[in-house]
Each structure stands twice: as C-alpha cells, then as structure tokens.
Design an enzyme around this catalytic site. Structure first.
Site, mmCIF file in Angstrom:
data_model
loop_
_atom_site.group_PDB
_atom_site.id
_atom_site.type_symbol
_atom_site.label_atom_id
_atom_site.label_comp_id
_atom_site.label_asym_id
_atom_site.label_seq_id
_atom_site.Cartn_x
_atom_site.Cartn_y
_atom_site.Cartn_z
ATOM 1 N N TYR A 133 0.843 -1.205 0.000
ATOM 2 C CA TYR A 133 0.000 0.000 0.000
ATOM 3 C C TYR A 133 0.876 1.251 0.000
ATOM 4 C CZ TYR A 133 -3.493 3.392 1.566
ATOM 5 O OH TYR A 133 -4.317 4.496 1.679
ATOM 6 N N LYS B 213 1.096 4.406 -2.831
ATOM 7 C CA LYS B 213 0.862 5.804 -2.499
ATOM 8 C C LYS B 213 2.081 6.667 -2.810
ATOM 9 C CE LYS B 213 -3.366 5.269 -1.547
ATOM 10 N NZ LYS B 213 -4.365 5.842 -2.471
#
Length: 255
Positions: A152, A156
């Site tokens: 994740y 990002k």
C-alpha cells in the site's frame, strides 16, 4: 461551476467529496466499481452529472471507464480517489497482490493517459508513502514476500510521484497529491482520528477553488497545507523511471 470526475465515489472520502462539491454547485461525475455499488448511491446519483461503472482492478474495465468519461465531455478536474488496502472482499489473497497495485497505481496512470486532459488532477496519496520502497522492480509482488502494508505504501508513493511528474510534463495542468490523513471510513476504521469532513476538504479545495494557493502545481498537501513528501517524489530521475515502468506494464504512453 466546474465538471469534476471522482473515482471510487460510492462511499467514504470519494462520496464525501462528491457531496461537498455538489453542495457548492459543481457538476460531479460519479464512479462505481460495479452496478451493485452504483445502486448504493441512492439519491446522490440523481444529483450527479453522470455515472460511470467499471472495476479499476481490470485493465479492460479501466479503459472502458476512460471511454465512458470521455463520452460525457471534458472534465475541469479529476480526483483520483479510488484505492484499496485490503483485498479481502475481492477474492483469493493470491490475486490480491496485483489487485492493490492495479487499483492504486496502474488505474490512476491509465485514466490519466486515456481521459481527455482536464485543468486539474488530484491524486489521493497517504503519509504512509514515506514507507514505500524506492525500487521500481517487482511492482506487482510476484517475487517478494507479500507485505500488504508495504505494498500500500509503495502505491501511495507512486501516485505522489506521478502528480509531481505530470506537473513537469503538463505545465498547463495543476497536478496535486493529497494526504487526507487517517480518516474514519470503512478503510480507516471507527478508531481513526480524522473525521470525514476534514479528510475530504483538501481535495475538494484543490479540485475547485480559485484561491491562488490551490493553483500551485506539483505539490504535496495535507490539511490545506503544503508538506514535503518523501525524497523519491521530488526526484526527477525517479519520476521518469516510474513513468517508463508504468508505460511498459500498461502498454499506454502519456500524451
């Protein structure tokens, strides 16, 4: 009045941003992952300027989403809000590794390349991007031991660097990355410290405000303030390598 497309706008921060922009008189184009998700929009769908449907974990459906948006006409702004942390609701974990990368990194890039260029582009990142891996090898985690949190964080990092790269490549477009904070949504959980009104306000402001500060391109924002992102985000070499890798993987080049 602006025309604004928001990905992942059936719930959470995407829906909250859509509601705020509609309340301010803007025309908002909504996006749902599936017809079932679209049905959950209820009255919000009737207030919108249109709805597009497609699963951003699928390259074919992501292309179709771009086609649907283009058929509605040019947008003034696009908020790339859709993102996932857990793939528990999307099938076997083995498929989840690539799904997080597809939804969080590949889809924003593909939609950016395929949708008629707007005046503003806003990408939702996270403070967790600072824990992302600077290497651009094995982006879909086929070789590494799976780590959902790190995966994740990497995605990002990708979208923050994408916004910075586009600000160089497209000087006529205001490109921004936003850390909305740890927000009380389905993803963030009930114990998250940031309420949804606070979590949505920076991307809403960047998408539609005439404030001169909102028109500064290539910046990373949190709570209406510019912040310094991870070093890779402002590294032009990393930006260029990222664009090259995304083009290689998707087969789609930026205009």
């Amino acid at each position: 009045m602006s025309r604004i497309f928001i990905t992942g706008s059936t719930e959470g921060l995407g829906r909250a941003a859509a509601e705020a922009l509609m309340d301010d008189g803007h025309e908002v184009i909504l996006h749902a992952r599936s017809p079932e998700r679209a049905a959950a929009l209820d009255g919000l769908g009737k207030r919108s300027g249109g709805l597009v449907v497609g699963d951003l974990s699928s390259a074919a459906q992501t292309r179709d989403v771009a086609d649907q948006v283009n058929a509605l006409g040019r947008m003034d702004a696009i908020i790339h809000n859709a993102g996932i942390y857990s793939t528990a609701d999307r099938g076997p974990a083995a498929a989840g590794h690539a799904t997080i990368f597809a939804v969080n990194s590949l889809a924003p890039y593909m939609l950016t390349a395929l949708i008629d260029r707007p005046s503003r582009l806003v990408y939702l990142s996270s403070s967790l991007h600072r824990g992302g891996e600077g290497s651009l090898d094995d982006l879909d985690w086929e070789k590494r031991e799976w780590d959902a949190g790190k995966a994740y964080a990497e995605t990002k990092l990708h979208v923050a660097a994408l916004a910075a790269a586009l600000s160089r490549r497209w000087p006529d477009v205001v490109c921004s990355a936003v850390d909305p904070g740890w927000v009380r949504t389905r993803m963030g959980g009930a114990s998250a410290p940031v309420d949804i009104d606070t979590g949505r306000r920076t991307q809403v402001w960047l998408a539609a405000s005439t404030d001169p500060a909102a028109l500064v391109s290539g910046r990373y924002w949190h709570d209406l303030q510019m912040e310094e992102p991870a070093g890779e985000v402002t590294d032009t070499g990393f930006q260029d390598r990222l664009l090259q890798r995304l083009e290689e993987i998707t087969g789609i080049g930026l205009p």
